[in-house]
Design a protein around this motif. Structure first.
Motif, PDB file in Angstrom:
ATOM      1  N   LEU A  23     -10.620  22.482 -32.814  1.00 27.98           N
ATOM      2  CA  LEU A  23     -10.628  23.542 -31.811  1.00 27.98           C
ATOM      3  C   LEU A  23      -9.239  23.870 -31.292  1.00 27.98           C
ATOM      4  O   LEU A  23      -9.087  24.775 -30.461  1.00 27.98           O
ATOM      5  N   ASN A  24      -8.233  23.138 -31.765  1.00 30.73           N
ATOM      6  CA  ASN A  24      -6.861  23.450 -31.367  1.00 30.73           C
ATOM      7  C   ASN A  24      -6.512  24.866 -31.809  1.00 30.73           C
ATOM      8  O   ASN A  24      -6.804  25.269 -32.935  1.00 30.73           O
ATOM      9  N   GLY A  25      -5.902  25.616 -30.918  1.00 29.09           N
ATOM     10  CA  GLY A  25      -5.554  26.991 -31.254  1.00 29.09           C
ATOM     11  C   GLY A  25      -6.722  27.941 -31.172  1.00 29.09           C
ATOM     12  O   GLY A  25      -6.628  29.092 -31.605  1.00 29.09           O
ATOM     13  N   LYS A  26      -7.852  27.468 -30.597  1.00 23.91           N
ATOM     14  CA  LYS A  26      -9.045  28.308 -30.435  1.00 23.91           C
ATOM     15  C   LYS A  26      -9.418  28.369 -28.957  1.00 23.91           C
ATOM     16  O   LYS A  26      -9.299  27.391 -28.227  1.00 23.91           O
ATOM     17  N   ILE A  27      -9.869  29.516 -28.519  1.00 24.11           N
ATOM     18  CA  ILE A  27     -10.540  29.631 -27.234  1.00 24.11           C
ATOM     19  C   ILE A  27     -12.011  29.320 -27.491  1.00 24.11           C
ATOM     20  O   ILE A  27     -12.577  29.779 -28.480  1.00 24.11           O
ATOM     21  N   TYR A  28     -12.635  28.514 -26.634  1.00 23.87           N
ATOM     22  CA  TYR A  28     -14.042  28.226 -26.875  1.00 23.87           C
ATOM     23  C   TYR A  28     -14.822  28.024 -25.580  1.00 23.87           C
ATOM     24  O   TYR A  28     -14.245  27.781 -24.514  1.00 23.87           O
ATOM     25  N   VAL A  29     -16.133  28.152 -25.712  1.00 26.53           N
ATOM     26  CA  VAL A  29     -17.055  27.917 -24.613  1.00 26.53           C
ATOM     27  C   VAL A  29     -17.935  26.731 -24.992  1.00 26.53           C
ATOM     28  O   VAL A  29     -18.484  26.692 -26.097  1.00 26.53           O
ATOM     29  N   PHE A  37     -21.746  34.708 -27.819  1.00 26.68           N
ATOM     30  CA  PHE A  37     -21.463  34.679 -29.256  1.00 26.68           C
ATOM     31  C   PHE A  37     -21.406  36.092 -29.840  1.00 26.68           C
ATOM     32  O   PHE A  37     -20.481  36.446 -30.564  1.00 26.68           O
ATOM     33  N   LYS A  38     -22.396  36.909 -29.505  1.00 26.45           N
ATOM     34  CA  LYS A  38     -22.450  38.260 -30.053  1.00 26.45           C
ATOM     35  C   LYS A  38     -21.285  39.121 -29.564  1.00 26.45           C
ATOM     36  O   LYS A  38     -20.818  40.013 -30.271  1.00 26.45           O
ATOM     37  N   ALA A  39     -20.813  38.844 -28.339  1.00 22.14           N
ATOM     38  CA  ALA A  39     -19.703  39.618 -27.790  1.00 22.14           C
ATOM     39  C   ALA A  39     -18.418  39.397 -28.573  1.00 22.14           C
ATOM     40  O   ALA A  39     -17.563  40.294 -28.642  1.00 22.14           O
ATOM     41  N   TYR A  40     -18.280  38.205 -29.172  1.00 21.71           N
ATOM     42  CA  TYR A  40     -17.046  37.872 -29.893  1.00 21.71           C
ATOM     43  C   TYR A  40     -17.332  37.389 -31.317  1.00 21.71           C
ATOM     44  O   TYR A  40     -16.519  36.674 -31.901  1.00 21.71           O
ATOM     45  N   GLU A  41     -18.450  37.814 -31.856  1.00 19.74           N
ATOM     46  CA  GLU A  41     -18.817  37.399 -33.208  1.00 19.74           C
ATOM     47  C   GLU A  41     -17.758  37.844 -34.217  1.00 19.74           C
ATOM     48  O   GLU A  41     -17.299  38.988 -34.201  1.00 19.74           O
ATOM     49  N   LYS A  64     -14.694  36.776 -34.398  1.00 15.96           N
ATOM     50  CA  LYS A  64     -13.319  36.534 -33.936  1.00 15.96           C
ATOM     51  C   LYS A  64     -12.889  35.144 -34.415  1.00 15.96           C
ATOM     52  O   LYS A  64     -13.470  34.138 -34.016  1.00 15.96           O
ATOM     53  N   PRO A  65     -11.866  35.047 -35.255  1.00 17.86           N
ATOM     54  CA  PRO A  65     -11.501  33.756 -35.835  1.00 17.86           C
ATOM     55  C   PRO A  65     -10.941  32.751 -34.832  1.00 17.86           C
ATOM     56  O   PRO A  65     -10.993  31.543 -35.082  1.00 17.86           O
ATOM     57  N   ASP A  66     -10.432  33.243 -33.701  1.00 20.19           N
ATOM     58  CA  ASP A  66      -9.840  32.326 -32.721  1.00 20.19           C
ATOM     59  C   ASP A  66     -10.784  32.055 -31.548  1.00 20.19           C
ATOM     60  O   ASP A  66     -10.356  31.588 -30.497  1.00 20.19           O
TER      61      ASP A  66
END
Length: 215
Positions: free
Chosen positions: A69-75, A98-102, A104-106
């Protein structure tokens, strides 16, 4: 621990509900000042707490670590598949995020099960597929109970406990926790409240813009 977590998370929720006009999200958790020398001058900087190392298995039997998850924004959230109370609402709202940012690689989503006895890999896989989650962007993680619980309470600031008197045998808070690319907690939102979930979606965008500005 719970006495500390509840007031802090109440503050997080209050802040999350009042970030509509924010240009930069706050950073939560422990912090420590450090002094370093730059160009011959002493400068004091702040080091913030980050999510510590972990290693769990997802619904596709892939090992997922904090480095994944390094370099990723996550919930992140904590749930169990047989939960008869808040989990179905939480996961439906996670699906909205999820659908709002489906695609998105980061951006990722991470759901940690708090019932490792029942929530085996096949159970998690079936649950994820019925929900409509894509395995390359939304991880449903299985790990040792004591490790998951410690991570929840100490680092993600989410209270979880096994309780035979509770519906389903477990009690837990329904926070959706926003984490930045450096592994720092940047917000927490009530996963059963649609307004807070919409605020989360907006704050993910704020965080992405903040990260892009640094790049």
């Amino acid at each position: 621990m719970k006495k500390l977590i509840l007031p802090l998370l109440a503050l997080l929720a209050f802040t999350a509900c009042n970030q509509k006009n924010a240009t930069k999200l706050p950073i939560y958790g422990d912090r420590q000042p450090i002094t370093k020398t730059i160009d011959g001058k002493q400068v004091t900087d702040t080091v913030y707490a980050t999510i510590p190392p972990f290693s769990f298995v997802d619904q596709e039997r892939k090992t997922i670590t904090q480095q994944s998850l390094n370099g990723k924004i996550y919930v992140a959230d904590f749930f169990f598949t047989s939960c008869p109370s808040i989990c179905p609402t939480m996961q439906r709202n996670m699906l909205t995020v999820f659908k709002a940012y489906e695609g998105k690689p980061d951006f990722k989503l991470v759901s940690f099960t708090i019932d490792p006895r029942h929530d085996t890999i096949p159970v998690l896989k079936t649950y994820a597929e019925k929900l409509g989650a894509k395995a390359d962007q939304w991880y449903f993680l299985l790990g040792k109970k004591e490790e998951v619980y410690q991570l929840a309470e100490k680092n993600y600031l989410v209270s979880v406990a096994e309780d035979g008197r509770a519906p389903g045998g477990y009690v837990h808070q329904g926070w959706l926790v926003l984490v930045d690319k450096k592994g720092r907690v940047r917000g927490a939102y009530d996963g059963t409240d649609k307004k807070q979930v919409q605020q989360l979606i907006a704050d993910v965008k704020v965080l992405m813009e903040e990260e892009n500005a640094k790049a």
